[in-house]
Design a protein around this motif. Structure first.
Motif, mmCIF file in Angstrom:
data_model
loop_
_atom_site.group_PDB
_atom_site.id
_atom_site.type_symbol
_atom_site.label_atom_id
_atom_site.label_comp_id
_atom_site.label_asym_id
_atom_site.label_seq_id
_atom_site.Cartn_x
_atom_site.Cartn_y
_atom_site.Cartn_z
ATOM 1 N N ASN A 183 1.350 -4.299 -7.596
ATOM 2 C CA ASN A 183 0.323 -3.996 -6.588
ATOM 3 C C ASN A 183 -1.073 -4.027 -7.191
ATOM 4 O O ASN A 183 -2.012 -4.567 -6.589
ATOM 5 C CB ASN A 183 0.585 -2.618 -5.966
ATOM 6 N N GLU A 184 -1.222 -3.478 -8.389
ATOM 7 C CA GLU A 184 -2.533 -3.477 -9.043
ATOM 8 C C GLU A 184 -2.993 -4.902 -9.350
ATOM 9 O O GLU A 184 -4.178 -5.236 -9.218
ATOM 10 C CB GLU A 184 -2.471 -2.642 -10.327
ATOM 11 N N TYR A 185 -2.061 -5.734 -9.741
ATOM 12 C CA TYR A 185 -2.358 -7.149 -10.010
ATOM 13 C C TYR A 185 -2.821 -7.865 -8.744
ATOM 14 O O TYR A 185 -3.862 -8.540 -8.721
ATOM 15 C CB TYR A 185 -1.097 -7.796 -10.584
ATOM 16 N N LEU A 190 -4.374 -4.060 5.750
ATOM 17 C CA LEU A 190 -4.332 -3.864 7.193
ATOM 18 C C LEU A 190 -3.843 -2.441 7.459
ATOM 19 O O LEU A 190 -3.060 -1.893 6.686
ATOM 20 C CB LEU A 190 -3.385 -4.878 7.856
ATOM 21 N N ILE A 191 -4.329 -1.854 8.539
ATOM 22 C CA ILE A 191 -3.898 -0.519 8.952
ATOM 23 C C ILE A 191 -3.096 -0.665 10.247
ATOM 24 O O ILE A 191 -3.590 -1.237 11.225
ATOM 25 C CB ILE A 191 -5.108 0.412 9.176
ATOM 26 N N TYR A 192 -1.849 -0.186 10.219
ATOM 27 C CA TYR A 192 -1.003 -0.222 11.403
ATOM 28 C C TYR A 192 -0.902 1.186 11.985
ATOM 29 O O TYR A 192 -0.774 2.170 11.237
ATOM 30 C CB TYR A 192 0.403 -0.720 11.064
ATOM 31 N N ILE A 193 -0.952 1.271 13.308
ATOM 32 C CA ILE A 193 -0.791 2.553 13.995
ATOM 33 C C ILE A 193 0.289 2.390 15.056
ATOM 34 O O ILE A 193 0.188 1.517 15.926
ATOM 35 C CB ILE A 193 -2.108 3.012 14.652
ATOM 36 N N GLY A 197 -12.948 1.522 3.550
ATOM 37 C CA GLY A 197 -12.540 2.212 2.343
ATOM 38 C C GLY A 197 -13.403 1.858 1.151
ATOM 39 O O GLY A 197 -14.110 0.856 1.134
ATOM 40 N N GLU A 198 -13.333 2.710 0.137
ATOM 41 C CA GLU A 198 -14.145 2.513 -1.061
ATOM 42 C C GLU A 198 -13.463 1.575 -2.065
ATOM 43 O O GLU A 198 -14.097 0.704 -2.640
ATOM 44 C CB GLU A 198 -14.435 3.861 -1.722
ATOM 45 N N GLN A 199 -12.171 1.766 -2.280
ATOM 46 C CA GLN A 199 -11.452 0.996 -3.290
ATOM 47 C C GLN A 199 -10.644 -0.129 -2.640
ATOM 48 O O GLN A 199 -9.975 0.090 -1.636
ATOM 49 C CB GLN A 199 -10.501 1.899 -4.083
ATOM 50 N N GLU A 200 -10.727 -1.313 -3.259
ATOM 51 C CA GLU A 200 -9.945 -2.444 -2.754
ATOM 52 C C GLU A 200 -8.457 -2.148 -2.891
ATOM 53 O O GLU A 200 -8.021 -1.519 -3.850
ATOM 54 C CB GLU A 200 -10.300 -3.704 -3.533
ATOM 55 N N GLU A 201 -7.679 -2.578 -1.903
ATOM 56 C CA GLU A 201 -6.238 -2.351 -1.926
ATOM 57 C C GLU A 201 -5.536 -3.539 -1.291
ATOM 58 O O GLU A 201 -5.903 -3.996 -0.210
ATOM 59 C CB GLU A 201 -5.895 -1.069 -1.166
ATOM 60 N N PHE A 202 -4.509 -4.054 -1.986
ATOM 61 C CA PHE A 202 -3.761 -5.192 -1.446
ATOM 62 C C PHE A 202 -2.800 -4.772 -0.345
ATOM 63 O O PHE A 202 -2.639 -5.461 0.657
ATOM 64 C CB PHE A 202 -2.981 -5.887 -2.562
ATOM 65 N N ASP A 203 -2.140 -3.637 -0.522
ATOM 66 C CA ASP A 203 -1.100 -3.223 0.417
ATOM 67 C C ASP A 203 -1.690 -2.714 1.724
ATOM 68 O O ASP A 203 -2.870 -2.390 1.832
ATOM 69 C CB ASP A 203 -0.223 -2.149 -0.211
#
Length: 610
Positions: free
Chosen positions: A323-325, A141-144, A111-117
């Motif tokens: 989340n942003e924090y 993490l990506i769960y499937i 992905g391009e943008q960092e994400e905590f969730d």
């Protein structure tokens, strides 16, 4: 339709004979979809494209399926027709139809943008439907979850390097039951906060139920953020804050540490916190008040998180911005200290995020961050910088005891960058007011004590080079006047002091400090320091801000007195001589004695925010 199908088939044969394999396949598929010679077309495509590559598909599958599926190669539903090394046309054997084309990435998808969730894809077999979302953010993490779609999804494991390209940060569950079992047993896996599924409500409910169950787990080995709340004599305030934080959607990601500093008032709230059955709460209490510094340090010593944030018990986190924090902390994990914005008098708006480099750049800002709420530490860097050992060695230092969070930040800021966020994370509008009184920390005597203490900390705690010590002292000397200038705007302060009394006291004390200066000065250097201190004294003595609050009838008299003071100093008279002459000539009267002032001023408040 049959004629069109026959024409497509003929074109496909011609293109195949000419070596234009991809276009040939496209025309064969078009002919197949039109119902022309479907069996023959399929046999030809398999004979020319699939069977020659079957062993490679099988090897890829067996290599990629480890830890993902138990379904054997023969039971996979999709087959792939390769037209180049990276492009494959998909055939669904169950539905006996073609399902478009799949093209392998050149690099692992990221992905391009960092994400905590994290994110959950449920009941989706087609990887192509996930790609835009996978590219959008660097998910934690990506769960499937596959359920009935497992045999189709795992078919993609036949493709070369599929696991490395698409499943690098992915956990695949055969069904929802297995996912629930893993989440219930392993807190290290954070629950997904984003769900992509045809029946999103079903999985949202499932995740909510898992969240509630995890609040009662005891194992906590992957805490990301420790929220540290030192508190004293304000159990009801602390309880309100904890109750608010417990409404956040995170469980194993956070812990809430409350340290009760031997309270003797408002104690019921602390007992309620202690009795809350939620694994996120870590409660500690001292038998007796150990002082502000010890309480701050205890919360950080108890912290298990990768990061730890200090919070005054009356300030509330704006949970919608959490989340942003957390994402910012994750993205900038090389930084050692962070500070966020907030609502209230103790915060100021920033136009943009800014990074201050380790050392002098970070020191210049950190040293003035008096308010404790929002000071966030990278716990690993905090420990590597030996902050706790330095603090222990320097206990008793006045600045450290008043502003423990700043001294910790300075130690860390010597080695790591300081990240200041524009994000509004804190609501400090409920700050407990101390009323119309002057706290002891606002006294001139206390400000000088703090000034000299921080210089001692710079020298002995931070081991500041002598080459930087002079400029740092002059900055702190100016800061002392500035803080007292702010205090003088308080009506109660003006009942206790006249401005020239304050200025003379500060100037005398700073000259006294210069006489015992901790680093060696040349004669020229000392003369320059004396001149700088004198100019500083005269500048603040003539402060426009102070003049603006004086009655008009006083202003002319004061200006004449100050001109006399300046002239006397320029003639080489001592500060004591100049002060006595000004008092005699212009009838400058000080208000009461020092003891009289202290007797009517409250003791140092436990809410250390100046």
């Amino acid at each position: 339709m049959e004629n069109i199908g026959e024409n497509c088939y003929s074109i496909g044969v011609q293109l195949f004979e000419n070596g234009d394999y991809e276009r040939a396949v496209q025309y064969f598929i078009q002919s197949y979809n039109l119902g022309y010679e479907k069996k023959q077309i399929l046999e030809n495509l398999y004979a020319c494209f699939v069977l020659p590559n079957e062993q490679e598909f099988r090897d890829n599958y067996n290599k990629n399926r480890e830890g993902i599926t138990q379904i054997p190669f023969e039971e996979s539903v999709l087959d792939f027709i390769p037209v180049t090394e990276k492009r494959f046309y998909i055939y669904d054997k169950e539905q006996e139809k073609f399902a478009g084309v799949f093209e392998l990435e050149d690099e692992p998808i990221q992905g391009e943008q960092e994400e905590f969730d994290s994110i959950l894809f449920a009941d989706i077999w087609d990887v192509r439907e996930m790609l835009s979302t996978m590219r959008e953010k660097k998910w934690n993490l990506i769960y499937i979850v596959l359920n009935e779609q497992e045999r189709k999804f795992v078919s993609f494991l036949k493709l070369p390097q599929f696991k490395e390209l698409y499943l690098k940060n992915v956990a695949v569950f055969q069904d929802a039951n297995l996912m629930c079992t893993v989440f219930e047993q392993y807190d290290a896996f954070y629950l997904p906060k984003n769900i992509v599924a045809k029946d999103g409500g079903k999985y949202l409910k499932l995740i909510d139920e898992l969240h509630v169950k995890r609040l009662h787990h005891r194992e906590r080995d992957n805490v990301f953020l420790s929220i540290c709340i030192p508190s004293y004599n304000r159990g009801s305030v602390a309880l309100r804050n904890v109750s608010h934080l417990l409404h956040c959607p995170y469980d194993s990601e956070i812990e809430i540490i409350v340290s009760n500093n031997g309270s003797t008032k408002d104690e019921a709230g602390y007992q309620e916190i202690k009795n809350i059955r939620d694994v996120r709460i870590v409660y500690h209490e001292f038998e007796k008040n150990q002082g502000f510094a010890s309480n701050i340090l205890k919360t950080l010593e108890l912290a298990k998180g990768k990061f730890a944030v200090l919070v005054s018990d009356e300030d509330l986190m704006i949970l919608e911005h959490m989340n942003e924090y957390l994402t910012c902390l994750k993205k900038n994990s090389s930084c050692g200290v962070f500070l966020e914005g907030g609502i209230g008098a103790s915060f100021r708006d920033l136009p943009a995020d800014k990074i201050y480099h380790a050392g002098a750049d970070a020191f210049s800002v950190l040293v003035d961050l008096n308010y404790v709420t929002g000071m966030t530490f990278h716990v690993g860097i905090l420990k590597k910088s030996h902050a706790f050992e330095i603090i222990t060695r320097m206990r008793g230092n006045g600045f450290l005891e008043y502003y423990t969070h700043i001294t910790l930040a300075l130690i860390v800021g010597k080695y790591a960058n300081f990240y200041r966020m524009k994000l509004i994370l804190w609501d400090a509008r409920n700050a407990v007011e101390v009323g119309n009184i002057i706290p002891r920390y606002m006294l001139p005597e206390t400000r000088i004590f703090q000034q000299n203490s921080i210089m001692e900390f710079y020298q002995k705690g931070l081991l500041l080079p002598a080459s930087q010590f002079v400029s740092v002292f002059l900055n702190r000397a100016q800061k002392t006047y500035y803080l007292l200038e702010l205090s003088y705007c308080h009506e109660k302060f003006r009942e206790l002091y006249v401005w020239e009394e304050v200025c003379f006291f500060v100037y005398r004390e700073q000259k006294k400090y210069l006489e015992e200066f901790p680093v060696i000065l040349t004669a020229k250097g000392k003369d320059a320091m004396q001149k700088a201190l004198r100019d500083m004294f005269l500048f603040y003595l003539n402060s426009e801000k102070i003049f603006s609050i004086r009655p008009l009838e006083e202003q002319a008299k004061k200006k004449m007195a100050y001109q006399t003071i300046q002239k006397g100093l320029e003639e080489g008279k001592s500060i004591e001589e100049v002060e006595e002459e000004a008092k005699a000539k212009y009838h400058l009267h000080y208000i009461g004695g020092n003891k009289a002032k202290i007797d009517i001023i409250d003791t140092f408040v436990s809410r250390n925010d100046r």
